[in-house]
Design a protein around this motif. Structure first.
Motif, PDB file in Angstrom:
ATOM      1  N   VAL A 104       0.516  -1.370  -0.404  1.00 18.01           N
ATOM      2  CA  VAL A 104       0.222  -0.426   0.001  1.00 18.01           C
ATOM      3  C   VAL A 104       0.929   1.114  -0.413  1.00 18.01           C
ATOM      4  O   VAL A 104       2.115   1.135   0.735  1.00 18.01           O
ATOM      5  N   VAL A 105       0.607   2.092  -0.872  1.00 15.70           N
ATOM      6  CA  VAL A 105       1.392   3.687  -0.314  1.00 15.70           C
ATOM      7  C   VAL A 105       0.597   4.659  -0.172  1.00 15.70           C
ATOM      8  O   VAL A 105      -0.521   4.533  -0.712  1.00 15.70           O
ATOM      9  N   THR A 106       1.226   5.090   0.468  1.00 17.21           N
ATOM     10  CA  THR A 106      -0.031   6.855   0.813  1.00 17.21           C
ATOM     11  C   THR A 106      -0.819   7.428  -0.752  1.00 17.21           C
ATOM     12  O   THR A 106      -0.382   7.692  -1.475  1.00 17.21           O
ATOM     13  N   LEU A 107      -1.974   7.758   0.262  1.00 13.10           N
ATOM     14  CA  LEU A 107      -2.477   9.366  -0.674  1.00 13.10           C
ATOM     15  C   LEU A 107      -1.593  10.094  -1.109  1.00 13.10           C
ATOM     16  O   LEU A 107      -1.205  10.544  -2.772  1.00 13.10           O
ATOM     17  N   GLY A 108      -1.181  10.933  -0.844  1.00 10.77           N
ATOM     18  CA  GLY A 108      -0.060  12.013  -1.092  1.00 10.77           C
ATOM     19  C   GLY A 108       1.396  11.569  -0.888  1.00 10.77           C
ATOM     20  O   GLY A 108       1.771  10.408  -0.963  1.00 10.77           O
ATOM     21  N   CYS A 109       2.367  12.422  -0.559  1.00  6.61           N
ATOM     22  CA  CYS A 109       3.478  11.779  -1.089  1.00  6.61           C
ATOM     23  C   CYS A 109       4.263  10.809   0.329  1.00  6.61           C
ATOM     24  O   CYS A 109       4.988  10.286   0.312  1.00  6.61           O
ATOM     25  N   ASP A 110       3.480  11.806   1.453  1.00  8.34           N
ATOM     26  CA  ASP A 110       4.081  10.553   2.520  1.00  8.34           C
ATOM     27  C   ASP A 110       2.991  10.722   4.188  1.00  8.34           C
ATOM     28  O   ASP A 110       1.540  11.208   3.246  1.00  8.34           O
ATOM     29  N   LEU A 111       3.578   9.622   4.643  1.00 12.10           N
ATOM     30  CA  LEU A 111       1.774   9.677   5.556  1.00 12.10           C
ATOM     31  C   LEU A 111       1.682  11.281   6.174  1.00 12.10           C
ATOM     32  O   LEU A 111       0.425  11.224   6.631  1.00 12.10           O
ATOM     33  N   GLU A 112       2.763  11.879   6.370  1.00  8.84           N
ATOM     34  CA  GLU A 112       1.988  12.681   6.542  1.00  8.84           C
ATOM     35  C   GLU A 112       1.679  14.175   6.386  1.00  8.84           C
ATOM     36  O   GLU A 112       1.219  14.562   6.577  1.00  8.84           O
ATOM     37  N   ALA A 113       1.799  13.799   5.002  1.00  7.30           N
ATOM     38  CA  ALA A 113       0.950  14.515   3.718  1.00  7.30           C
ATOM     39  C   ALA A 113      -0.584  13.914   3.891  1.00  7.30           C
ATOM     40  O   ALA A 113      -1.502  14.789   3.840  1.00  7.30           O
ATOM     41  N   LEU A 145       6.908  24.346   0.494  1.00  6.82           N
ATOM     42  CA  LEU A 145       7.278  23.150  -0.910  1.00  6.82           C
ATOM     43  C   LEU A 145       8.871  23.658  -2.006  1.00  6.82           C
ATOM     44  O   LEU A 145       8.950  22.851  -2.353  1.00  6.82           O
ATOM     45  N   PRO A 146       8.777  24.775  -1.490  1.00  6.82           N
ATOM     46  CA  PRO A 146      10.677  24.958  -2.111  1.00  6.82           C
ATOM     47  C   PRO A 146      11.324  24.226  -1.455  1.00  6.82           C
ATOM     48  O   PRO A 146      11.895  23.497  -2.109  1.00  6.82           O
ATOM     49  N   LEU A 147      11.487  24.073  -0.486  1.00  8.44           N
ATOM     50  CA  LEU A 147      12.369  22.955   0.703  1.00  8.44           C
ATOM     51  C   LEU A 147      11.839  21.983   0.079  1.00  8.44           C
ATOM     52  O   LEU A 147      12.749  21.243   0.046  1.00  8.44           O
ATOM     53  N   SER A 148      10.561  20.697  -0.227  1.00 12.95           N
ATOM     54  CA  SER A 148      10.629  20.027  -0.314  1.00 12.95           C
ATOM     55  C   SER A 148      10.701  19.753  -1.925  1.00 12.95           C
ATOM     56  O   SER A 148      11.476  18.350  -1.985  1.00 12.95           O
ATOM     57  N   ILE A 149      10.443  20.157  -2.341  1.00 14.51           N
ATOM     58  CA  ILE A 149      11.546  20.282  -4.052  1.00 14.51           C
ATOM     59  C   ILE A 149      12.799  20.386  -3.808  1.00 14.51           C
ATOM     60  O   ILE A 149      13.182  19.605  -4.867  1.00 14.51           O
ATOM     61  N   VAL A 150      13.531  21.450  -3.313  1.00 16.42           N
ATOM     62  CA  VAL A 150      14.667  20.689  -3.559  1.00 16.42           C
ATOM     63  C   VAL A 150      15.359  20.080  -2.572  1.00 16.42           C
ATOM     64  O   VAL A 150      16.778  18.982  -2.679  1.00 16.42           O
ATOM     65  N   ARG A 151      14.917  18.996  -1.591  1.00 14.74           N
ATOM     66  CA  ARG A 151      15.181  17.834  -1.323  1.00 14.74           C
ATOM     67  C   ARG A 151      14.357  16.453  -2.258  1.00 14.74           C
ATOM     68  O   ARG A 151      15.481  15.575  -1.831  1.00 14.74           O
ATOM     69  N   ARG A 152      13.537  17.478  -2.940  1.00 10.71           N
ATOM     70  CA  ARG A 152      13.343  15.687  -4.319  1.00 10.71           C
ATOM     71  C   ARG A 152      14.317  16.203  -4.832  1.00 10.71           C
ATOM     72  O   ARG A 152      15.547  14.805  -5.802  1.00 10.71           O
ATOM     73  N   GLY A 235       5.373  15.962   3.433  1.00 14.41           N
ATOM     74  CA  GLY A 235       4.249  16.010   4.560  1.00 14.41           C
ATOM     75  C   GLY A 235       5.004  17.045   5.890  1.00 14.41           C
ATOM     76  O   GLY A 235       4.520  17.658   6.843  1.00 14.41           O
ATOM     77  N   LYS A 236       6.232  16.692   6.034  1.00 19.62           N
ATOM     78  CA  LYS A 236       6.359  16.817   7.394  1.00 19.62           C
ATOM     79  C   LYS A 236       7.425  18.481   6.808  1.00 19.62           C
ATOM     80  O   LYS A 236       6.780  19.234   7.964  1.00 19.62           O
ATOM     81  N   ASP A 237       7.753  18.278   5.884  1.00 21.10           N
ATOM     82  CA  ASP A 237       7.810  20.164   6.348  1.00 21.10           C
ATOM     83  C   ASP A 237       6.734  20.810   6.196  1.00 21.10           C
ATOM     84  O   ASP A 237       7.031  21.936   6.767  1.00 21.10           O
ATOM     85  N   ALA A 238       5.530  20.594   5.869  1.00 14.97           N
ATOM     86  CA  ALA A 238       4.239  21.183   5.707  1.00 14.97           C
ATOM     87  C   ALA A 238       4.000  21.015   7.254  1.00 14.97           C
ATOM     88  O   ALA A 238       3.991  22.461   7.749  1.00 14.97           O
ATOM     89  N   LEU A 239       4.359  20.048   8.018  1.00 13.69           N
ATOM     90  CA  LEU A 239       3.734  20.145   9.095  1.00 13.69           C
ATOM     91  C   LEU A 239       4.769  21.374  10.150  1.00 13.69           C
ATOM     92  O   LEU A 239       4.473  22.210  10.601  1.00 13.69           O
ATOM     93  N   ASP A 240       6.031  21.233  10.411  1.00 15.20           N
ATOM     94  CA  ASP A 240       6.680  22.750  10.317  1.00 15.20           C
ATOM     95  C   ASP A 240       6.260  23.309   9.969  1.00 15.20           C
ATOM     96  O   ASP A 240       6.419  24.409  11.104  1.00 15.20           O
ATOM     97  N   ALA A 241       5.884  24.007   8.448  1.00 14.26           N
ATOM     98  CA  ALA A 241       5.857  25.497   8.437  1.00 14.26           C
ATOM     99  C   ALA A 241       4.242  25.257   9.638  1.00 14.26           C
ATOM    100  O   ALA A 241       4.241  26.920   9.599  1.00 14.26           O
ATOM    101  N   LEU A 242       3.004  24.805   9.421  1.00 15.28           N
ATOM    102  CA  LEU A 242       1.838  25.240  10.045  1.00 15.28           C
ATOM    103  C   LEU A 242       2.184  25.170  10.862  1.00 15.28           C
ATOM    104  O   LEU A 242       1.816  26.218  11.935  1.00 15.28           O
ATOM    105  N   CYS A 243       3.117  24.499  11.769  1.00 14.64           N
ATOM    106  CA  CYS A 243       3.432  25.085  13.119  1.00 14.64           C
ATOM    107  C   CYS A 243       4.094  26.291  12.974  1.00 14.64           C
ATOM    108  O   CYS A 243       3.538  26.904  14.444  1.00 14.64           O
TER     109      CYS A 243
END
Length: 300
Positions: A104-113, A145-152, A235-243
């Motif tokens: 099974v794969v996550t709906l978004g890019c990861d479980l946090e997403a 998103l910019p950090l996530s793009i660079v991460r990829r 999703g981890k980066d998005a959680l960081d930004a949301l916090c």
């Protein structure tokens, strides 16, 4: 296993066998169903939805190892049944495993997403008193998103996105670069205006002390952004930004950390809600096919 020592997929296969045998023995099961996941945070979130909690989940440190254990377990021994969960990572299943119901794969890019995409984040923010949770979430995604793009990009070029962190008697271990590591001046600017990818690379290269070669590799990658990327690159980066945004807007105290917010959001996911997620539905389908108990409701 020794801390900090990497295991091969074949070694993880032996660990998985032992894990299933132990579960079968301590719970008196005819068939032990085990969920194999990538990381510790996946296990921590999923354990309350499983019939036997943490005893039923094994994390094997990365997608390659999850798929490796799956490869070795296509012919499952009697008494074992393994389900596997990996991050989508914007690419879904490899063609080699496309027909594998057990994977099974996550709906978004990861479980946090998935916490965002399946509605848990806006439910939690509403409880915290945010007047427009969806707008706040959209802002956090745009900021991260910019950090996530660079991460990829860095992962594609095999350039590290971790830096050393002193960790007690085990010495220095790699620490994942988090949004907070960029510092308040940078975060404040990002919250006000989304930076370009070159600006993000410059900041990260300085923090991680990338050599010119690594910096050039990442800068030279042209990344096509699939639709999944727009649905949260990480999703981890998005959680960081949301916090960060929630603290600035007064919905959280200054002492609140991303892990605290993550816990609030995860706690907003009930058993029923999880079973309605894409991940939950696919795991339910797998356990019905195998006639085993994985999610709590089937063990009651």
């Amino acid at each position: 296993m020794s801390p900090g020592v990497e295991q091969t997929p074949s070694e993880w296969k032996r660990v998985a066998d032992s894990w299933a045998k132990h579960l079968r023995k301590i719970k008196g099961l005819d068939v032990a169903a085990v969920l194999v996941v990538e990381g510790k945070t996946d296990k921590e979130f999923l354990k309350r939805f499983c019939a036997y909690g943490a005893d039923q989940i094994l994390f094997v440190e990365g997608r390659i190892n999850v798929e490796g254990v799956l490869h070795f377990h296509r012919d499952e021994p009697n008494g074992h049944a393994f389900a596997f969960l990996t991050d989508c990572d914007g690419q879904g299943k490899q063609s080699l495993y496309e027909a594998e119901v057990a994977l099974v794969v996550t709906l978004g890019c990861d479980l946090e997403a998935d916490l965002f995409l399946e509605g848990a984040a806006d439910t939690a923010l509403s409880k915290l008193g945010a007047p427009d949770p969806l707008a706040l979430i959209a802002e956090a995604i745009e900021m991260s998103l910019p950090l996530s793009i660079v991460r990829r990009m860095a992962a594609k070029e095999n350039v590290g996105m971790k830096h050393p962190k002193k960790d007690g008697p085990r010495g220095y271990e790699p620490k994942r670069l988090a949004l907070a590591d960029l510092g308040e001046p940078v975060l404040g600017a990002w919250a006000a205006a989304t930076p370009t990818t070159p600006e993000v690379i410059t900041e990260i290269a300085e923090i991680l002390h990338w050599c010119e070669s690594d910096r050039a590799k990442v800068s030279g990658v042209v990344l096509e952004q699939p639709s999944e990327f727009a649905r949260l690159g990480c999703g981890k980066d998005a959680l960081d930004a949301l916090c960060y945004l929630c603290r600035n807007r007064g919905f959280l105290t200054d002492s609140c950390q991303p892990t605290d917010l993550r816990r609030e959001i995860e706690n907003a996911v009930s058993q029923t809600a999880f079973e309605s997620w894409e991940v939950g539905k696919r795991l339910s389908s797998w356990e019905r096919e195998k006639n085993v108990s994985l999610l709590s409701k089937l063990a009651e």
